[in-house]
Structure formats: structure tokens, C-alpha cells
Design a protein around this motif. Sequence first.
Motif, PDB file in Angstrom:
ATOM      1  N   HIS A 159       5.445  -0.895   1.130  1.00  0.00           N
ATOM      2  CA  HIS A 159       4.918   0.394   0.654  1.00  0.00           C
ATOM      3  C   HIS A 159       3.386   0.374   0.641  1.00  0.00           C
ATOM      4  O   HIS A 159       2.739   1.326   1.103  1.00  0.00           O
ATOM      5  N   VAL A 160       2.802  -0.703   0.125  1.00  0.00           N
ATOM      6  CA  VAL A 160       1.339  -0.804   0.061  1.00  0.00           C
ATOM      7  C   VAL A 160       0.746  -0.849   1.467  1.00  0.00           C
ATOM      8  O   VAL A 160      -0.249  -0.180   1.759  1.00  0.00           O
ATOM      9  N   ALA A 161       1.354  -1.636   2.350  1.00  0.00           N
ATOM     10  CA  ALA A 161       0.847  -1.741   3.723  1.00  0.00           C
ATOM     11  C   ALA A 161       0.867  -0.381   4.410  1.00  0.00           C
ATOM     12  O   ALA A 161      -0.097   0.003   5.097  1.00  0.00           O
ATOM     13  N   ALA A 162       1.960   0.354   4.241  1.00  0.00           N
ATOM     14  CA  ALA A 162       2.066   1.674   4.862  1.00  0.00           C
ATOM     15  C   ALA A 162       1.059   2.641   4.263  1.00  0.00           C
ATOM     16  O   ALA A 162       0.435   3.439   4.985  1.00  0.00           O
ATOM     17  N   GLY A 182       8.085  -7.155   8.597  1.00  0.00           N
ATOM     18  CA  GLY A 182       7.445  -7.136   7.282  1.00  0.00           C
ATOM     19  C   GLY A 182       6.176  -6.302   7.256  1.00  0.00           C
ATOM     20  O   GLY A 182       6.155  -5.144   7.698  1.00  0.00           O
ATOM     21  N   ILE A 183       5.103  -6.892   6.755  1.00  0.00           N
ATOM     22  CA  ILE A 183       3.853  -6.164   6.540  1.00  0.00           C
ATOM     23  C   ILE A 183       3.291  -5.623   7.849  1.00  0.00           C
ATOM     24  O   ILE A 183       2.854  -4.464   7.921  1.00  0.00           O
ATOM     25  N   ASP A 184       3.285  -6.446   8.915  1.00  0.00           N
ATOM     26  CA  ASP A 184       2.745  -6.004  10.200  1.00  0.00           C
ATOM     27  C   ASP A 184       3.453  -4.737  10.675  1.00  0.00           C
ATOM     28  O   ASP A 184       2.819  -3.743  11.039  1.00  0.00           O
ATOM     29  N   GLY A 185       4.768  -4.783  10.690  1.00  0.00           N
ATOM     30  CA  GLY A 185       5.538  -3.654  11.181  1.00  0.00           C
ATOM     31  C   GLY A 185       5.328  -2.406  10.347  1.00  0.00           C
ATOM     32  O   GLY A 185       5.212  -1.297  10.885  1.00  0.00           O
ATOM     33  N   ALA A 186       5.263  -2.570   9.020  1.00  0.00           N
ATOM     34  CA  ALA A 186       5.043  -1.424   8.138  1.00  0.00           C
ATOM     35  C   ALA A 186       3.701  -0.767   8.430  1.00  0.00           C
ATOM     36  O   ALA A 186       3.578   0.467   8.433  1.00  0.00           O
ATOM     37  N   ALA A 187       2.678  -1.586   8.674  1.00  0.00           N
ATOM     38  CA  ALA A 187       1.353  -1.048   8.972  1.00  0.00           C
ATOM     39  C   ALA A 187       1.344  -0.299  10.302  1.00  0.00           C
ATOM     40  O   ALA A 187       0.821   0.824  10.396  1.00  0.00           O
ATOM     41  N   HIS A 188       1.911  -0.906  11.345  1.00  0.00           N
ATOM     42  CA  HIS A 188       1.951  -0.236  12.656  1.00  0.00           C
ATOM     43  C   HIS A 188       2.703   1.087  12.579  1.00  0.00           C
ATOM     44  O   HIS A 188       2.243   2.113  13.108  1.00  0.00           O
ATOM     45  N   ARG A 189       3.863   1.085  11.930  1.00  0.00           N
ATOM     46  CA  ARG A 189       4.671   2.309  11.858  1.00  0.00           C
ATOM     47  C   ARG A 189       3.948   3.418  11.108  1.00  0.00           C
ATOM     48  O   ARG A 189       4.016   4.594  11.495  1.00  0.00           O
TER      49      ARG A 189
END
Length: 392
Positions: A159-162, A182-189
Motif C-alpha cells: 500500500h505504501v509503495a503504491a 512485492g514492493i517493486d511490483g506494487a510501485a510499477h503497477r
Amino acid sequence: MTPAPQAVLQDDDVRRAAAALRPDRPLDDVIARVAWGVLTEPGDGTAGALVAQCGPLEALQLAFGGDAEEEHHRAVRDGRKRWLPRWDTALIRAAMDAALRCRAQLLLPGDAAWPAGLDDLDGHAPHVLWVRGDAGALGRAHGAVAIVGARAATAYGEHVAADFAGGLTDRGFLVISGGAYGIDGAAHRAVLRAGGDTVAFLAGGVDRAYPAGHAQLLQSVAGTGAVLSEVPCGTAPTKWRFLARNRLIAAAAHATVVVEAGARSGSLNTAGHAASLGRPLGAVPGSITSAASMGCHRLLREYDARCVTSVDDVVELMGLSHGLGEAAQVPPRGPHDAELVRLGDALSARAPREPLDLARRSGLSIERVEALLGLLMLEGTVQRGAGGWRRV
């Protein structure tokens, strides 16, 4: 017998492929840089220093042409032992052909789209970058932020990354990450949902989606932004290449934010690179009972990372102009440990492999492979059989 660089430079198929990839650059320079990218493992400081000092073409001549003036340089002699197992015109030609097949672009130092921050890596900078997507994506934004963290992220971390990635995109920043779960994927999406551009640096070839479950995501990233790697197409990601890849993420970004990280997370390695380069470093606090935040808390406690809890905090972090000092530097692993990691990546638990094969896979010299195998045999972690060595 030491190979002659001219055999590669004069190969008709190699020259045709180089001309197809980069018709705007001198063919010998293109071929020499691709050759160094094939011959070396990421971050090989000996090759990097030689190329920086002499240029890629003359460096090849000095390393493999048997120049008497350079024969006394121990580093070059030792480097030659590492590079020789991979000296094969067919491998260099295959790297270019694979890129042409998957329509990857070849980005070279000196290009307008070359990420300027990578030059801060000095002798550990990549020789080339292979790109799927828009090679100019890194230069369009007015600032780039690396958002990294645990693969086994919690719902809180994702949630935070997104939230951070989406907010930074809205403010015109570029988000860089590694394409992992995880975090990488959430940020890219989140960037893609916001209609922005994002960049993913991979540890393997840009034609190999890793993890496989992110094949569609990486295709989307390449559709608007870019997917980049310093290793040739077809190269498998290994533990060593993930660690080496992290330096590119840290160097290409103007600041790095670690959202979640366990005590032994690879994200701490990225944070260490960011700190050693003098890049602003931020960490997101989590619950004191959460194992997924132990690494972030360590960065905040011991390495002078800035506490970030909002997009505004990240933007403020981007405005920092001073370095983080010696206390911010996460101690790197020693060269001996790094070589063991590379050899471990090359070993198989099922298929026995000869030292020459292990040297080619690890990027180490045959002599070094044999010495490290002896140490690992004493530790009981490898076995030698009729067909070669395998991991226990």
C-alpha cells in the motif's frame, strides 16, 4: 593461446549485427563494448578501469593482444584469466543477434539517453545497456526515485509503495525499481495506473521476464517506459547479478526509498550503494513487531537514513544536496565472499560441472574456480565426481 581481438572485429556476421543495432556509431567501438559486456560479469572493476583509461577497443587489444607494455600489470593478467573462458566470437555474435530478435536497443556511454548517474560508478559502470521500450525514459522526468523493498511484502508495504509511486508520478517524477514481486511490483503497477512512465532494471536479459509471473507487467513497463539490463539477452539472473544490478538502480536514481526490508533483504544492498554514492536515502518505518520492517529500522537506526512517511517526505528527500557521510555506508561484502556467491550461482546440485564450465558461468578464472572449489570441499558444500563438481 591468447585470442586475437581482430578475429571478432573482422567477423562479417558480427559487423552486420553491430551495424543493424547501432548504425550511427563506429562499428569497432560498438563491437568492443558488446564484447566487454559478454566477457565480464557486472561490475568487474578491472575491466571497467581498463576501458575507462584506454577506451573499449584499445582495452581489448591490451587485454588480449599480448601487449608487452601491459604484461607486467597484475590486475590485467588476472582479469585475462577470468575473461578467457568466455572469449568466443560466437557468444558475442549471439548477444547481438538475440537483441535484434527481441527488438532490444543497444544504449552506449556517451548517448544522449545514457543515464548520467551511472557514470558515478566509475570503473564499475556498465559497458552497455540493453533496452526494451523507450531508451529516453530516464531523461524525460525532472527527477528519478528508486522505490525498492521486500519481495515477501506485507499489505501495508505494498500500500505504501503504491501510494508513494502514484504520488510521485503525479508530481512528474520517474519511478525506478527492479521488477520483482512485492514492493517493486506494487510501485510499477501504481505508476502505470497513474498513466506515468516507470523503469525496471533486471538482473537477467531483457528478453527473459523474471519473475515469470511478471511477464505481463514488464511488457507494460516497456510499453510506456523501459526495461533495462547490462547483461546480454538470454542471460539468466543469478544471486550475484541481482546484487550487482542493485548498484544500477541506486546510481540511476536521484534518491532511494526502502519501503520494507527484512534483516537480510537485498534492498539493503541497494541502500548501501545509494549511500556510498552520496544519494539521499529514505526508509519507511513499520511495526516494531514486523520482520518485514527490520531492515528499514536498521537503516534508520544505524545508517542515517531519513524517515519518510509521505510523498511530501520523499520530495523533500529529493531536495537534499549533501552526501550521507561515512556512517551511512552499509559495509559491502568482501571480494572473497562475492566470488563464492558467483561460484555458488554457477554450481548445480544435480548436474556435475567441470572447472572450465564453472569459470565460463561465473566469470572467474579457472585457477580461482579451482581454489574456491577446494575451500568449499573442505566446508562440505561441494562434491567432486567423475563428471565434475556439484553442490551438495
